[in-house]
Design a protein around this motif. Sequence first.
Motif, PDB file in Angstrom:
ATOM      1  N   TYR A 126      -6.111   2.047   3.004  1.00  0.00           N
ATOM      2  CA  TYR A 126      -5.400   3.024   2.594  1.00  0.00           C
ATOM      3  C   TYR A 126      -4.854   4.097   3.353  1.00  0.00           C
ATOM      4  O   TYR A 126      -5.419   4.108   4.559  1.00  0.00           O
ATOM      5  CB  TYR A 126      -5.712   3.605   1.077  1.00  0.00           C
ATOM      6  N   CYS A 127      -3.780   4.650   3.151  1.00  0.00           N
ATOM      7  CA  CYS A 127      -3.283   5.500   4.057  1.00  0.00           C
ATOM      8  C   CYS A 127      -3.467   7.028   3.477  1.00  0.00           C
ATOM      9  O   CYS A 127      -2.715   7.474   2.330  1.00  0.00           O
ATOM     10  CB  CYS A 127      -1.735   5.418   4.463  1.00  0.00           C
ATOM     11  N   ASP A 128      -3.955   7.753   4.391  1.00  0.00           N
ATOM     12  CA  ASP A 128      -4.196   8.995   3.881  1.00  0.00           C
ATOM     13  C   ASP A 128      -3.649  10.268   4.743  1.00  0.00           C
ATOM     14  O   ASP A 128      -3.721   9.828   5.867  1.00  0.00           O
ATOM     15  CB  ASP A 128      -5.894   9.560   3.758  1.00  0.00           C
ATOM     16  N   ILE A 175       0.662  -1.024   0.031  1.00  0.00           N
ATOM     17  CA  ILE A 175       0.034   0.071  -0.017  1.00  0.00           C
ATOM     18  C   ILE A 175       1.067   1.440   0.074  1.00  0.00           C
ATOM     19  O   ILE A 175       1.959   1.316   0.309  1.00  0.00           O
ATOM     20  CB  ILE A 175      -1.107   0.009   1.163  1.00  0.00           C
ATOM     21  N   ASN A 204       2.039   4.749   1.235  1.00  0.00           N
ATOM     22  CA  ASN A 204       2.419   5.505   2.487  1.00  0.00           C
ATOM     23  C   ASN A 204       1.915   4.737   3.535  1.00  0.00           C
ATOM     24  O   ASN A 204       1.761   5.169   4.653  1.00  0.00           O
ATOM     25  CB  ASN A 204       1.349   6.663   2.451  1.00  0.00           C
ATOM     26  N   TYR A 222       0.060   9.791   8.500  1.00  0.00           N
ATOM     27  CA  TYR A 222      -0.974   9.365   7.696  1.00  0.00           C
ATOM     28  C   TYR A 222      -1.857   8.419   8.541  1.00  0.00           C
ATOM     29  O   TYR A 222      -1.414   8.082   9.530  1.00  0.00           O
ATOM     30  CB  TYR A 222      -0.411   8.449   6.618  1.00  0.00           C
ATOM     31  N   CYS A 263       0.278   2.496   8.658  1.00  0.00           N
ATOM     32  CA  CYS A 263       0.728   3.740   7.845  1.00  0.00           C
ATOM     33  C   CYS A 263       1.797   4.300   8.228  1.00  0.00           C
ATOM     34  O   CYS A 263       2.375   4.370   9.558  1.00  0.00           O
ATOM     35  CB  CYS A 263      -0.614   4.568   8.023  1.00  0.00           C
ATOM     36  N   MET A 284      -4.868   5.291   8.806  1.00  0.00           N
ATOM     37  CA  MET A 284      -5.538   4.256   7.898  1.00  0.00           C
ATOM     38  C   MET A 284      -7.093   4.435   7.549  1.00  0.00           C
ATOM     39  O   MET A 284      -7.805   4.541   8.448  1.00  0.00           O
ATOM     40  CB  MET A 284      -5.171   2.970   8.481  1.00  0.00           C
TER      41      MET A 284
END
Length: 234
Positions: free
Chosen positions: A141-143, A92, A94, A119, A115, A121
Amino acid sequence: MRVLLGWMGPLLALLLLQPAGSMGRCPSPPAVDHADRRPSYELLVGSTVTYFCRHGYMLIPGVSPTTTCLTNFTWSAVPALCQMVQCPSPAIINGRVTSGEQDKYGVGQQVEFQCNLGYTMWGSQKTQCWSDGTWKPPLPYCDKVCAPPPLITNGQHTGVRTELFPYGMEVKYSCAAGLSLIGDESIYCTSEDGVNLTWSGPAPVCRGESAESQRGQSTRRSPSSPRPSLCPKG
Ligand SMILES: *[C@@H]1O[C@H](CO)[C@@H](O)[C@H](O)[C@H]1NC(C)=O
Ligand SMILES: *[C@@H]1O[C@H](CO)[C@@H](O)[C@H](O)[C@H]1NC(C)=O
């Protein structure tokens, strides 16, 4: 016909020497790696047998999992049918796999993620490779997120119960009764460099009753939210 029968004579004779059960029939269908077939007692010329991949294996795309009993009492050739189920790499952006990392991922294998710093998750921290070759639940996903908005004395903001502050999120400040709010009432999570997230401006401050303390308020670029109109016309 007579000529054909004559020609087939030796073959028929050969067949007649075999056990009666093999007349007009194929022998047991060939074994295929990682596959099973339904038991079948109708192995007559023209009949078809279908194979199924065993657990943990899946049909190779484009191949037909069948074989047919041919007129010469052999089975049509069966290519390799089943391949080990493999889930795609669970990499994934980041973030990284913290447990369960492998070269190849087969059915039932589990991985966990984390993450990178800064970041957060979205989705599940743990996932598993399923027999259809997909990860369930789907990879997280890591934002990037903003840090929690600043706290102010004698006031509060609307995000105190919120854990994640994604891009665009707005918080509103309010002051304790009787105090004036100096600065922007709301700030929102934005990005100045297109990479890192930050709050659109400093938090306001709460001051004593007097409007006198409003001096020194700086002007900044306005937030996306509409400001209350200060000079209504009419
Ligand atoms: C049986 O027939 C098939 C197709 O006609 C052929 O490919 C195969 O070689 C034959 N097998 C034997 C043992 O003669
Ligand atoms: C974003 O933040 C990181 C960590 O604070 C920093 O190392 C990096 O330089 C920042 N990126 C930009 C484009 O400023």
